[in-house]
Scaffold this motif. Sequence first.
Motif, mmCIF file in Angstrom:
data_model
loop_
_atom_site.group_PDB
_atom_site.id
_atom_site.type_symbol
_atom_site.label_atom_id
_atom_site.label_comp_id
_atom_site.label_asym_id
_atom_site.label_seq_id
_atom_site.Cartn_x
_atom_site.Cartn_y
_atom_site.Cartn_z
ATOM 1 N N TRP A 1 50.796 42.445 38.107
ATOM 2 C CA TRP A 1 49.741 41.638 37.474
ATOM 3 C C TRP A 1 50.313 40.292 37.015
ATOM 4 N N ALA A 2 51.494 40.324 36.433
ATOM 5 C CA ALA A 2 52.118 39.067 35.987
ATOM 6 C C ALA A 2 52.468 38.213 37.209
ATOM 7 N N GLY A 3 52.835 38.877 38.309
ATOM 8 C CA GLY A 3 53.161 38.155 39.545
ATOM 9 C C GLY A 3 51.937 37.421 40.077
ATOM 10 N N GLU A 4 50.765 38.068 39.974
ATOM 11 C CA GLU A 4 49.542 37.387 40.424
ATOM 12 C C GLU A 4 49.261 36.176 39.533
ATOM 13 N N MET A 5 49.537 36.353 38.215
ATOM 14 C CA MET A 5 49.311 35.228 37.304
ATOM 15 C C MET A 5 50.252 34.062 37.630
ATOM 16 N N THR A 6 51.545 34.357 37.807
ATOM 17 C CA THR A 6 52.492 33.248 38.056
ATOM 18 C C THR A 6 52.196 32.601 39.417
ATOM 19 N N MET A 7 51.714 33.397 40.368
ATOM 20 C CA MET A 7 51.356 32.825 41.675
ATOM 21 C C MET A 7 50.148 31.893 41.512
ATOM 22 N N ASP A 8 49.190 32.308 40.674
ATOM 23 C CA ASP A 8 48.028 31.439 40.408
ATOM 24 C C ASP A 8 48.465 30.138 39.756
ATOM 25 N N VAL A 9 49.364 30.255 38.764
ATOM 26 C CA VAL A 9 49.816 29.059 38.043
ATOM 27 C C VAL A 9 50.511 28.110 39.016
ATOM 28 N N LEU A 10 51.438 28.645 39.782
ATOM 29 C CA LEU A 10 52.221 27.760 40.644
ATOM 30 C C LEU A 10 51.408 27.296 41.846
ATOM 31 N N GLY A 11 50.573 28.204 42.372
ATOM 32 C CA GLY A 11 49.730 27.820 43.514
ATOM 33 C C GLY A 11 48.795 26.684 43.126
ATOM 34 N N SER A 12 48.132 26.822 41.977
ATOM 35 C CA SER A 12 47.197 25.774 41.539
ATOM 36 C C SER A 12 47.972 24.501 41.228
ATOM 37 N N SER A 13 49.148 24.645 40.574
ATOM 38 C CA SER A 13 49.934 23.449 40.242
ATOM 39 C C SER A 13 50.449 22.778 41.517
ATOM 40 N N ALA A 14 50.781 23.582 42.524
ATOM 41 C CA ALA A 14 51.364 23.013 43.742
ATOM 42 C C ALA A 14 50.308 22.386 44.647
ATOM 43 N N VAL B 1 44.479 23.494 44.379
ATOM 44 C CA VAL B 1 43.284 24.291 44.710
ATOM 45 C C VAL B 1 43.369 25.588 43.905
ATOM 46 N N THR B 2 42.199 26.180 43.606
ATOM 47 C CA THR B 2 42.226 27.404 42.806
ATOM 48 C C THR B 2 42.768 28.550 43.646
ATOM 49 N N PHE B 3 43.759 29.230 43.154
ATOM 50 C CA PHE B 3 44.326 30.340 43.912
ATOM 51 C C PHE B 3 43.589 31.650 43.626
ATOM 52 N N ASN B 4 43.293 31.885 42.341
ATOM 53 C CA ASN B 4 42.555 33.092 41.944
ATOM 54 C C ASN B 4 43.024 34.384 42.587
ATOM 55 N N SER B 5 44.308 34.553 42.773
ATOM 56 C CA SER B 5 44.753 35.822 43.346
ATOM 57 C C SER B 5 44.522 36.951 42.352
ATOM 58 N N GLN B 6 44.383 36.608 41.057
ATOM 59 C CA GLN B 6 44.164 37.645 40.044
ATOM 60 C C GLN B 6 42.815 38.334 40.217
ATOM 61 N N VAL B 7 41.810 37.586 40.695
ATOM 62 C CA VAL B 7 40.502 38.227 40.849
ATOM 63 C C VAL B 7 40.197 38.526 42.308
ATOM 64 N N GLY B 8 41.134 38.184 43.194
ATOM 65 C CA GLY B 8 40.982 38.521 44.613
ATOM 66 C C GLY B 8 39.817 37.816 45.280
ATOM 67 N N GLU B 9 39.369 36.661 44.731
ATOM 68 C CA GLU B 9 38.277 35.923 45.367
ATOM 69 C C GLU B 9 38.760 35.342 46.681
ATOM 70 N N LYS B 10 37.825 35.174 47.641
ATOM 71 C CA LYS B 10 38.239 34.576 48.923
ATOM 72 C C LYS B 10 38.277 33.062 48.766
ATOM 73 N N THR B 11 39.353 32.548 48.209
ATOM 74 C CA THR B 11 39.456 31.100 48.014
ATOM 75 C C THR B 11 40.396 30.532 49.068
ATOM 76 N N GLU B 12 40.399 29.204 49.129
ATOM 77 C CA GLU B 12 41.282 28.492 50.074
ATOM 78 C C GLU B 12 42.734 28.938 49.877
ATOM 79 N N GLY B 13 43.080 29.189 48.599
ATOM 80 C CA GLY B 13 44.470 29.491 48.299
ATOM 81 C C GLY B 13 44.859 30.946 48.500
ATOM 82 N N LEU B 14 43.867 31.856 48.582
ATOM 83 C CA LEU B 14 44.234 33.275 48.558
ATOM 84 C C LEU B 14 45.089 33.700 49.758
ATOM 85 N N ASN B 15 44.686 33.237 50.962
ATOM 86 C CA ASN B 15 45.471 33.618 52.136
ATOM 87 C C ASN B 15 46.879 33.070 52.058
#
Length: 574
Positions: free
Chosen positions: A230-243, A246-260
Motif C-alpha cells: 500500500w505504501a508502495g502504491e502511494m510512493t509510486m503515485d507521488v513520484l509518478g505525478s511529480s515526474a 499526470v495523475t497516477f492513481n495506482s492507489q485506487v486502480g483507476e484506468k488513468t494515463e499513468g496507471l499502465n
Amino acid sequence: MSPGRCKAAPSEKLFEQQPEGQKLASSKARREEFLTKGVAMERLQQSLEALQLHSLSNSAQAVTVLTGLLTVLLFSVRIFVPTRAARWLRKVPGPPSYPVVGNLIEIFSKGYHECHKEWLSMYGSVYKYVMGDTLLVVSDPDVVQQVGIRMFKTFHDRQMPGFLDENQAGKALVFSKGPYWSGVRNAVLPLFHTAKLQHFGRTMHECAELLVTRLEKAAANKEQLNLLEWAGEMTMDVLGSSAFGVTFNSQVGEKTEGLNLTKAVSGNLASMAELRFSTLLAILCPPLRKPAQWLMSLIPGTGDNVGKKRNVYMMRESKKIIQARRKEADVAETRHDFLSMLTQARDKTTGEPLSDASIQAIVYEFLGAGTDTTANTLSFAVYSLTNNPAAEEKMRREIRAFYEKLEKEGVKDTAFRPTYDELAQFPYVEQVVQETLRLYPTGAVLSRQASEDCQVAGIHLPKGVNVLIPVYAMHHNPEVFPDPEEFRPERFDPAEVAGRHPYAYIPFGLGPRMCLGHRFAMEEAKLALIRLYKTLTFSVVNEKILRPDGKLDLQVGIVLKPRNGMWVVPQVQR
Ligand code: HEM
C-alpha cells in the motif's frame, strides 16, 4: 604490490583488529560449520530453482549449450588466472572464498547485510570478499570520508551492475560516469530546490490522504493488509505525478494515463530483484552477461524477455509525453513536473538541452530510486513504532500539538498542513525517520570504483577495483551505536549526534554522489508519518513477517526490505 600513484593517509592500524592465529582458527571453524550444515547449499538450490529456465525453445537450447561451454571456459580462466584486484588484495583479511562462486553461497544463505555485519566484527574495518571479482570493503568513518569525499576525483563513479542496460542506465545518474554524470547532475539539481519541494508537498499530502482513507476503511473491517504494498502504491503515485505531471492513481486502480506506466515501472523494479540466469552470470562472469541477456530475451516468458517488452513500452509512452511537453515549451515553465523541468534544463558546461533519451532514463531512474526506498522506510518505521509504544506516543503528542495550535489559531483548512517549512516543528518525527534509516538503511551497501591506481587505508589498489561501504553493518556497529538493535530515536538528539563521527551514519550516502532525492524522500516520509499517526495506529502480524528466531525477516535485493512485506492491522484512534 605495486606502489600507487595517488596519495592518501595510510592507516595500517586498521589491520590490528584480530590476531592472525585466532583469525585462521575462526575462519576454519566457520568453513566446517558451513559445509556440514549444508544450509547454504539448500538455499542456493532454492534460488537456482527460481531461475527461469523452463521455457527454452529448441534453437535457443543450442545457443544455451554453446553459452554453457563458453561459461565453463571462462570460469576455468577465472580459477587459474587471478584478477588484478585478487592479486593486489591478497594480503587483506576476509572470509574464505570458493573457486568461481567466491562468497556467493554465504551471501545467499545468510543475507548480504548480515554477512557484512559478521565480517566487520571478524575482520575489522577493512576486509575483502569475492563476488565475481575481489572487492575491498571499508567501514572506518575516516576512510569512508576519504573514499567518498577527499578522493572523489579517483572514486568518482560506481560500477554498473551487469544486469542493467548500459544504454538506458548509463544515461541517467546512478550509474553514469565522468563528465556526463556531472553535466546531468548539475542540470537536475534545481528540481530539488526548496521552492520545488514546497510544491511537491501538495502532491505528497494528497497521496498520503488517499492512503489514510483506504486504511481507515480497512480498519473498520479489521482487515490484515500488506502495508509495504500500500505504501508502495502511494510512493509510486507521488513520484509518478511529480515526474510526469499526470495523475497516477495506482492507489485506487483507476484506468488513468499513468496507471499502465506505473505497472510497467513497478513490474521492472520487482523483476530487477529476481535472481535470473543472466543476472547470476553477470555477477560471476561479467563478459557473459550480454550474450546471456540477449539469448534469454529471445525466449518468451523469461524475465529478460518480459523486461525488454516492458522497456519498449515505457520508452514509447514516455517519448510521447516528452514530445508533447517540448511543443508546449512556454507552458512548461509554469508546470512543476520533473519531465517539464527536464525539457527546460541545460547541461551547465555545454549549454545544450538534455536529449530525449537522457530525460527518459532520468525520469525512470527517479521512479526506480525513489519509490521502493521510501515505501520500505515507511513500513520499517511503522514496524518500529508498533514495537516501541513510548516512542509512538511521544511522536503522536508532537503531531497532536501541531494541529491543536492550528485549531486555536482558527485555521479551518488543514488539508496541506504542515507545509514544507512547518516540518521543522516536528523534530521527533524527524528523529523517528532517522532512527528507522539507521536500523534499516534501504541502501545497505554503497560502492565506488577506482579510476586509477591509488592507496586507501595503507593498501595499494589497482585501477578498476570496487570499494564498498557497508552502511547496514556500520549502522549496527555497537561501538558507535550502543545496543544497536534497539529502536531509540533519541540517538538523534543534537547532543548525541555531536558526539559521533559525521560519516558514521550515512543512509543517503555521502559526497558529490550522495542521494539526489534525500530531501524529497525525507519530506515525503515525514508527511506520510504525520498523516498516518494523526488518526491511525497499527498492530503487526508477527507470524507473517518474523523469522523463527523472532527477528524481522529482511532481504537485500536492489534495496533492503522486509522479505515477506509488512503485514499490519490498522486501527483508528481519534
Ligand atoms: C528513503 C528514501 C531513499 C534512500 C534511503 C535513498 C538512498 C540512496 C543512496 C544510499 C544512494 C547512493 C549514495 C552514495 O553512493 O553515496 C542514493 C543515490 C541516488 N538516489 Fe536515493 N534514496 C532515497 C530516495 C530517493 C528519491 C526519492 C530519489 C529521487 C526522486 C532518489 C534518487 C537518487 C539518485 C538519482 C541517486 C544517484 C545520485 C548520483 O549518483 O549522483 N533517491 N540514494
